[in-house]
Design an enzyme around this catalytic site. Structure first.
Site, short mmCIF file in Angstrom:
data_model
loop_
_atom_site.label_atom_id
_atom_site.label_comp_id
_atom_site.label_asym_id
_atom_site.label_seq_id
_atom_site.Cartn_x
_atom_site.Cartn_y
_atom_site.Cartn_z
N THR A 143 0.83 -1.21 0.00
CA THR A 143 0.00 0.00 0.00
C THR A 143 0.86 1.25 0.00
O THR A 143 0.59 2.21 -0.72
CB THR A 143 -0.94 0.00 1.22
OG1 THR A 143 -1.72 -1.19 1.20
CG2 THR A 143 -1.86 1.21 1.20
N GLY B 74 0.89 -0.42 12.62
CA GLY B 74 0.89 0.64 11.62
C GLY B 74 2.25 0.74 10.95
O GLY B 74 2.58 -0.05 10.04
N ARG B 75 3.08 1.65 11.43
CA ARG B 75 4.44 1.81 10.92
C ARG B 75 5.38 2.04 12.11
O ARG B 75 5.01 2.70 13.09
CB ARG B 75 4.53 2.99 9.94
CG ARG B 75 3.93 2.70 8.58
CD ARG B 75 4.75 1.67 7.81
NE ARG B 75 4.21 1.37 6.49
CZ ARG B 75 3.43 0.34 6.21
NH1 ARG B 75 3.05 -0.48 7.18
NH2 ARG B 75 3.02 0.11 4.98
N ASP C 193 4.53 -5.39 15.34
CA ASP C 193 4.83 -6.09 14.10
C ASP C 193 5.68 -5.23 13.17
O ASP C 193 6.11 -5.68 12.12
CB ASP C 193 3.55 -6.50 13.38
CG ASP C 193 3.82 -7.34 12.14
OD1 ASP C 193 4.45 -8.42 12.29
OD2 ASP C 193 3.43 -6.93 11.03
N GLU D 128 13.93 -2.10 9.68
CA GLU D 128 13.62 -3.50 9.40
C GLU D 128 14.51 -4.03 8.30
O GLU D 128 14.65 -3.37 7.26
CB GLU D 128 12.14 -3.62 8.99
CG GLU D 128 11.18 -3.21 10.08
CD GLU D 128 9.72 -3.11 9.61
OE1 GLU D 128 8.85 -2.93 10.46
OE2 GLU D 128 9.48 -3.21 8.38
N HIS E 217 7.36 -8.18 10.92
CA HIS E 217 6.54 -7.55 9.87
C HIS E 217 5.80 -8.61 9.06
O HIS E 217 5.89 -8.66 7.82
CB HIS E 217 7.41 -6.68 8.96
CG HIS E 217 6.62 -5.59 8.29
ND1 HIS E 217 7.12 -4.33 8.10
CD2 HIS E 217 5.36 -5.58 7.76
CE1 HIS E 217 6.21 -3.58 7.48
NE2 HIS E 217 5.12 -4.33 7.27
N ILE E 218 5.02 -9.44 9.76
CA ILE E 218 4.32 -10.55 9.09
C ILE E 218 2.80 -10.38 9.11
O ILE E 218 2.09 -11.20 8.52
CB ILE E 218 4.67 -11.91 9.74
CG1 ILE E 218 4.27 -11.92 11.23
CG2 ILE E 218 6.14 -12.22 9.56
CD1 ILE E 218 4.28 -13.31 11.84
N TRP F 277 0.73 -8.62 7.55
CA TRP F 277 0.11 -8.50 6.23
C TRP F 277 0.16 -9.79 5.42
O TRP F 277 -0.52 -9.92 4.40
CB TRP F 277 0.83 -7.42 5.42
CG TRP F 277 2.24 -7.82 5.06
CD1 TRP F 277 3.34 -7.77 5.86
CD2 TRP F 277 2.68 -8.39 3.82
NE1 TRP F 277 4.45 -8.26 5.19
CE2 TRP F 277 4.07 -8.64 3.94
CE3 TRP F 277 2.03 -8.71 2.62
CZ2 TRP F 277 4.82 -9.19 2.90
CZ3 TRP F 277 2.79 -9.25 1.58
CH2 TRP F 277 4.17 -9.49 1.74
#
Length: 311
Positions: A73, A233-234, A258, A263, A285-286, A288
């Site tokens: 996104t 989010g971020r 996450d 990263e 970061h999984i 998604w």
């Protein structure tokens, strides 16, 4: 048509990409350095990328390029001004991971809320074998029902989390960092109210001028000492040193993340030092990346390419 994947490994090697073969010649690279990109894009008509920086330095040699498709996104890695100047179109994908991220939000919460690692290890260490009582009460947990859940960022994912939290019996409130008008059916509050009254705070907002460093020492100090904080989010929405201090001093009870500022995780990240699984869980970061979400993502991009070229 030539379609070039520049960092195909960022979507996993278990996803079927055969639908792209019907569109033209397909070349896949697992990862590409900026220097490699220059050579690899020379005769590409379409680029499929995730994290690769797209600018004059990396795609200046791409004379045939007509379309850049981002398998995400966020598009902060695109120099949109340069693409516009070159007449190169770009596409991103929104909404493909809503269910996956919402599900992972609750996975992080339940791990912390119900002390799952402790109880798993208690049984696997055979401490439950021939125990004196059928129930083990050492680590307490609470119900979501009756708690207040504060959401920062009530977009598609935020609303999905809100609806699930309501189904569990939580009172849901939310804060809009950009000051958007209240959304019908959801209770909007100011930032201080959200922080001071929420038992659970989850972030589902994009990174922008309103949210960068939003969760800092001042914010954590306003939260309940029993609160659980979740960031999906971020990473840079959170000042990681301040979160470390808040967890270390008991300013808040626990955190599930996450996303991180850097990263993969940097060895200098202060959160590396927190080993207590009741206080902190970080996933790489999984959120998604369910199989269904990744398949949906790549199917959408096939459709975008077909539509752009009128196929």
């Amino acid at each position: 048509m030539k379609i070039v994947f520049l960092d195909a490994k960022t979507i996993g090697e278990d996803i079927d990409l055969s639908a792209y073969d019907a569109l033209g010649e397909v070349v896949k690279y697992g990862f590409s350095t900026p220097e490699e990109v220059l050579e690899r894009v020379k005769d590409a008509d379409v680029l499929v990328i995730n994290k690769i920086e797209i600018n004059e330095r990396t795609i200046g040699t791409a004379q045939n390029l007509k379309l850049v498709c981002v398998t995400a996104t966020g598009t902060n890695n695109l120099d949109k001004e340069y693409l516009e100047k070159r007449g190169i179109a770009w596409r991103n994908v929104a909404g493909y991971s809503t269910e996956s991220v919402a599900q992972h939000t609750f996975a992080l919460l339940f791990y912390l809320l119900e002390k799952m690692r402790y109880y798993d290890e208690y049984v696997k260490d055979e401490k439950y074998v021939n125990d004196t009582v059928f129930t083990h009460f050492v680590e307490h947990f609470n119900e979501i029902s009756g708690k207040t859940w504060g959401i920062i960022g009530l977009g598609t994912i935020g609303r999905r989390v809100a609806d699930i939290a309501k189904a569990f019996g939580a009172r849901v409130i939310y804060y809009s960092a950009s000051g958007r008008a209240a959304q019908e059916g959801y209770e909007q509050v100011d930032f201080e109210t959200l922080l001071s009254t929420s038992d659970i705070v989850s972030v589902h907002a994009p990174l922008n001028e309103y949210t960068k460093n939003l969760m800092n020492q001042e914010a954590f100090a306003k939260m309940k000492k029993t609160a659980i904080f979740l960031n999906l989010g971020r990473g840079p929405i959170v000042v990681e040193q301040d979160l470390y201090e808040a967890l270390k001093t008991g300013e808040i009870a626990a955190a599930g993340l996450d996303v991180l500022c850097e990263e993969p995780m940097s060895e200098t990240n202060p959160l590396v030092k927190i080993k207590d699984s009741k206080k902190l869980i970080i996933t790489p970061h999984i959120a998604w990346a369910s199989v269904e979400a990744r398949n949906r993502l790549m199917q959408i991009i096939v459709g975008q390419i077909r539509e752009f070229f009128g196929m």
